[in-house]
Design a protein around this motif. Structure first.
Motif, mmCIF file in Angstrom:
data_model
loop_
_atom_site.group_PDB
_atom_site.id
_atom_site.type_symbol
_atom_site.label_atom_id
_atom_site.label_comp_id
_atom_site.label_asym_id
_atom_site.label_seq_id
_atom_site.Cartn_x
_atom_site.Cartn_y
_atom_site.Cartn_z
ATOM 1 N N THR A 17 0.771 -1.280 0.088
ATOM 2 C CA THR A 17 -0.095 -0.067 0.011
ATOM 3 C C THR A 17 0.745 1.226 -0.052
ATOM 4 O O THR A 17 0.511 2.207 -0.521
ATOM 5 C CB THR A 17 -0.905 0.131 1.274
ATOM 6 N N ALA A 18 1.935 1.380 0.856
ATOM 7 C CA ALA A 18 2.657 2.613 0.802
ATOM 8 C C ALA A 18 3.405 2.796 -0.477
ATOM 9 O O ALA A 18 3.370 4.056 -0.777
ATOM 10 C CB ALA A 18 3.619 2.416 1.984
ATOM 11 N N ASP A 19 3.759 1.857 -1.174
ATOM 12 C CA ASP A 19 4.466 1.941 -2.460
ATOM 13 C C ASP A 19 3.566 2.650 -3.533
ATOM 14 O O ASP A 19 3.639 3.267 -4.390
ATOM 15 C CB ASP A 19 5.151 0.731 -2.860
ATOM 16 N N ILE A 20 2.205 1.953 -3.656
ATOM 17 C CA ILE A 20 1.230 2.403 -4.634
ATOM 18 C C ILE A 20 0.869 3.733 -4.131
ATOM 19 O O ILE A 20 0.486 4.557 -5.123
ATOM 20 C CB ILE A 20 -0.020 1.244 -4.285
ATOM 21 N N ASP A 21 0.766 3.809 -2.751
ATOM 22 C CA ASP A 21 0.348 5.481 -2.534
ATOM 23 C C ASP A 21 1.396 6.317 -2.977
ATOM 24 O O ASP A 21 0.937 7.354 -3.705
ATOM 25 C CB ASP A 21 0.212 5.592 -0.892
ATOM 26 N N ARG A 22 2.464 5.985 -2.966
ATOM 27 C CA ARG A 22 3.687 7.034 -3.519
ATOM 28 C C ARG A 22 3.410 7.211 -4.930
ATOM 29 O O ARG A 22 3.381 8.257 -5.735
ATOM 30 C CB ARG A 22 4.953 6.623 -3.337
ATOM 31 N N ALA A 23 3.221 5.847 -5.869
ATOM 32 C CA ALA A 23 3.128 5.933 -7.107
ATOM 33 C C ALA A 23 1.643 6.680 -7.823
ATOM 34 O O ALA A 23 1.962 7.542 -8.784
ATOM 35 C CB ALA A 23 3.133 4.723 -7.765
ATOM 36 N N VAL A 24 0.737 6.347 -7.089
ATOM 37 C CA VAL A 24 -0.462 7.130 -7.531
ATOM 38 C C VAL A 24 -0.219 8.802 -7.178
ATOM 39 O O VAL A 24 -0.853 9.497 -8.025
ATOM 40 C CB VAL A 24 -1.642 6.556 -6.588
ATOM 41 N N ALA A 25 0.421 9.068 -5.964
ATOM 42 C CA ALA A 25 0.413 10.596 -5.837
ATOM 43 C C ALA A 25 1.274 11.160 -6.825
ATOM 44 O O ALA A 25 0.969 11.990 -7.405
ATOM 45 C CB ALA A 25 1.137 10.507 -4.594
ATOM 46 N N ALA A 51 1.654 10.095 -9.843
ATOM 47 C CA ALA A 51 0.852 9.871 -11.293
ATOM 48 C C ALA A 51 -0.301 11.293 -11.419
ATOM 49 O O ALA A 51 -0.276 11.894 -12.232
ATOM 50 C CB ALA A 51 0.181 8.711 -11.341
ATOM 51 N N ARG A 52 -0.779 11.237 -10.156
ATOM 52 C CA ARG A 52 -1.931 12.368 -9.756
ATOM 53 C C ARG A 52 -1.294 14.047 -9.921
ATOM 54 O O ARG A 52 -1.638 14.752 -10.615
ATOM 55 C CB ARG A 52 -2.591 12.352 -8.568
ATOM 56 N N ALA A 53 -0.170 14.215 -9.358
ATOM 57 C CA ALA A 53 0.567 15.231 -9.502
ATOM 58 C C ALA A 53 0.863 15.491 -10.760
ATOM 59 O O ALA A 53 0.914 16.819 -11.390
ATOM 60 C CB ALA A 53 1.721 15.381 -8.508
ATOM 61 N N ARG A 54 1.352 14.581 -11.703
ATOM 62 C CA ARG A 54 1.725 14.727 -13.121
ATOM 63 C C ARG A 54 0.519 15.256 -13.811
ATOM 64 O O ARG A 54 0.375 15.867 -14.687
ATOM 65 C CB ARG A 54 2.692 13.616 -13.606
ATOM 66 N N PHE A 55 -0.648 14.415 -13.578
ATOM 67 C CA PHE A 55 -1.864 14.661 -14.435
ATOM 68 C C PHE A 55 -2.430 16.124 -13.791
ATOM 69 O O PHE A 55 -2.418 16.794 -14.928
ATOM 70 C CB PHE A 55 -2.828 13.538 -14.071
ATOM 71 N N GLU A 56 -2.311 16.371 -12.893
ATOM 72 C CA GLU A 56 -3.198 17.637 -12.391
ATOM 73 C C GLU A 56 -1.909 18.784 -12.807
ATOM 74 O O GLU A 56 -2.600 19.926 -13.111
ATOM 75 C CB GLU A 56 -3.211 17.572 -10.896
ATOM 76 N N GLY A 57 -0.833 18.668 -12.698
ATOM 77 C CA GLY A 57 0.038 19.676 -13.007
ATOM 78 C C GLY A 57 0.082 20.088 -14.719
ATOM 79 O O GLY A 57 0.213 21.036 -14.928
ATOM 80 N N GLY A 58 -0.658 19.148 -15.467
ATOM 81 C CA GLY A 58 -0.574 19.178 -16.917
ATOM 82 C C GLY A 58 0.212 19.459 -17.856
ATOM 83 O O GLY A 58 0.178 19.357 -19.196
ATOM 84 N N GLN A 59 1.449 18.943 -17.273
ATOM 85 C CA GLN A 59 2.816 18.685 -18.303
ATOM 86 C C GLN A 59 2.637 17.899 -19.395
ATOM 87 O O GLN A 59 3.043 18.103 -20.300
ATOM 88 C CB GLN A 59 3.966 18.739 -17.463
ATOM 89 N N TRP A 60 1.959 16.696 -19.084
ATOM 90 C CA TRP A 60 1.689 15.592 -20.253
ATOM 91 C C TRP A 60 0.338 15.827 -20.690
ATOM 92 O O TRP A 60 0.065 15.901 -21.926
ATOM 93 C CB TRP A 60 1.948 14.318 -19.285
ATOM 94 N N ARG A 61 -0.750 15.980 -19.878
ATOM 95 C CA ARG A 61 -1.948 15.946 -20.497
ATOM 96 C C ARG A 61 -2.473 17.053 -21.083
ATOM 97 O O ARG A 61 -3.094 17.041 -22.231
ATOM 98 C CB ARG A 61 -2.829 16.327 -19.019
#
Length: 499
Positions: free
Chosen positions: A52-60, A62-72
């Motif tokens: 869970t701790a590793d998935i939490d870090r990875a999802v965070a 991914a979410r930061a990159r998505f919301e930041g918009g650099q790729w999206r």
């Protein structure tokens, strides 16, 4: 790519850390998993036992990159350019990926060089080239409105990838999902994580923004469940077994009602009619349709339905081909049949073989473990004749090199037998009659139907099944849109001209 006939060189370094954001990371718990070579039974390396701790870090990440918009929000042409740069990097590292895949899965090196890596490249380039060809719609509104619809990326996609085609199945999910502007967390099978980890590293090296592609290793009950239950994951894309697929649907309901796309295997019928003019060609296809990749293929033609008037002759032709498919060292370019993925999987296949004998099927070939002295997990090609379509061998997915032969008398009986299954992934038939081909293509209950060729479609056609083979489609342009939502926009205007 290295010449197909050259011996494989083992890479000096095997990937051994998860890729989270820009970091190569061990498991937060410090725990690890042993990674075995199916061809020798020996340990290759250890992998992070993510949870869970590793998935939490990875999802965070991914979410930061998505919301930041650099790729999206990157211009489509630039996103395409970045994905093509990753494809070029993968092509340059093709031999490394082929060897890693063979070490990890027991596949013959000739297959990973000639099929797995090239098809993964084709997939990546196909979706990269599709990015600037994704159009929305303009609605037929009146002059006081402008209405249009666009495809909005979903956000964070979780992909849980199987062990039978680790690189290719990962790419079938990664390429369309990131092409649409999503960020991803990939959980490869703990039995075959090396190419996914190396792909995560390569993506950073090729210029993919950190956090767009995260790869976390671990078991299904730990890392997989944490990903599927995560409240900040918008979709789970899964290829694997039916029981796990059902559990993922529960997880989606128990969390944030995330979308789920499932490809869950099959018990595909391979139908041969007496009127097909080249039975030798059909026999080759039937044999490779079940023995390719050691039978560990969701579309494997595991049920051979053959017209009774040619039953004996045709089965002998299939047996003659099968006898030439001999298990060998996966790293030897001459090997045609490699190792089963694990000892547990091999034991499970042997149990199903024993049950088939108990149920009265006639064992015509194989049925035994092979190359025991190697320490690896090998099984001879196995053929059972006179199988009842109600028997376990005809009902259950074996996921090994085991063929069940079932004779039929009429086209009506063949269709009934073919459709008498809980699954509906693929079906194939060999006939010289266009009328038979057309009639069966319409009536076979399967997501893919192949006529006079097995596994004949490519990246341009959708891949997926009916019934308990799951729902959602990989491959083709259709796969892009499952990673997006339709957003309708209406702009009201007062106008500058009188009505």
């Amino acid at each position: 790519m290295t010449s197909p006939s050259l011996p494989a060189q083992i890479p000096s370094r095997l990937p051994s850390l998860s890729v989270i954001g820009a970091e190569r990371a061990p498991a937060a718990s410090g725990e690890s998993l042993d990674n075995l070579d199916p061809g020798t039974g020996r340990m290759l390396n250890t992998l992070p036992a993510g949870s869970t701790a590793d998935i939490d870090r990875a999802v965070a990440a991914a979410r930061a990159r998505f919301e930041g918009g650099q790729w999206r929000d990157m211009k489509p042409a630039q996103r395409k350019k970045t994905m093509l740069a990753l494809a070029d990097a993968l092509e340059s590292a093709a031999e490394e990926f082929a060897v890693l895949e063979t070490l990890d899965t027991g596949k013959p090196i000739s297959d990973t060089r000639g099929v797995d890596v090239p098809l993964a490249l084709d997939t990546l380039r196909f979706y990269a080239e599709s990015i600037d060809k994704i159009y929305g719609e303009v609605g037929p509104s009146g002059p006081d409105k402008l209405s249009y619809a666009v495809h909005d990326p979903l956000g964070v996609i979780g992909a849980i990838v199987p062990w039978n085609f680790p690189l290719l199945m990962a790419m079938w999910k990664i390429a369309p999902a990131i092409a649409m502007g999503n960020s991803m967390v990939v959980k490869p099978s703990e039995l075959s994580s090396l190419t996914a980890l190396r792909l995560g590293e390569l993506a950073l090296e090729a210029g993919l923004p950190e956090g767009v592609l995260n790869v976390v290793t671990g078991t299904g009950p730990d890392a997989g469940a944490a990903l599927a239950l995560h409240q900040d994951v918008d979709m789970i894309a899964f290829t694997g077994s039916g029981p796990v697929g059902r559990q993922l649907m529960h997880y989606a309901a128990d969390s944030n009602l995330k979308r789920v796309s499932l490809e869950l295997g099959g018990k595909s019928p391979h139908i041969v009619f007496a009127d097909y003019p080249d039975l030798d060609r059909a026999a080759q296809a039937v044999a490779w349709g079940i023995f390719y990749n050691q039978g560990q293929v969701c579309t494997a033609g595991s049920r051979l339905l053959v017209e009774r008037s040619i039953h004996g002759e045709f089965v002998e032709k299939v047996l003659a081909v099968a006898r030439t498919i001999v298990p060998g060292d996966p790293l030897d370019p001459a090997t045609k049949l490699g190792a089963v993925i694990s000892e547990k999987q091999l034991d499970g296949v042997l149990v199903k073989i024993a049950r088939a004998q108990q149920e009265g099927a006639a064992l015509r070939l194989g049925g035994s473990r092979a190359r025991v002295e190697s320490g690896g997990f090998f099984l001879d090609p196995t053929v059972f004749d006179a199988v009842d379509n109600r028997a376990s061998l005809a009902r259950e997915e074996v996921f090994g090199p085991v063929l069940a032969v079932i004779p039929f008398d009429t086209p009506q009986e063949a269709l009934a037998l073919a459709n008498d299954t809980d699954y509906g992934l693929a079906s194939g038939l060999w006939t010289g009659s266009i009328d038979v081909a057309q009639a069966f293509a319409r009536r076979l209950r399967a997501g893919m139907v192949w006529v006079n060729g097995w596994d004949a479609c490519d990246i341009t056609m959708p891949f997926g099944g009916f019934r308990q083979s799951g729902f959602g489609r990989d491959r083709s342009l259709h796969a892009l849109y499952k990673y997006a939502d339709m957003k309708s926009v209406t702009i009201s205007t007062t106008g500058i001209f009188p009505a």
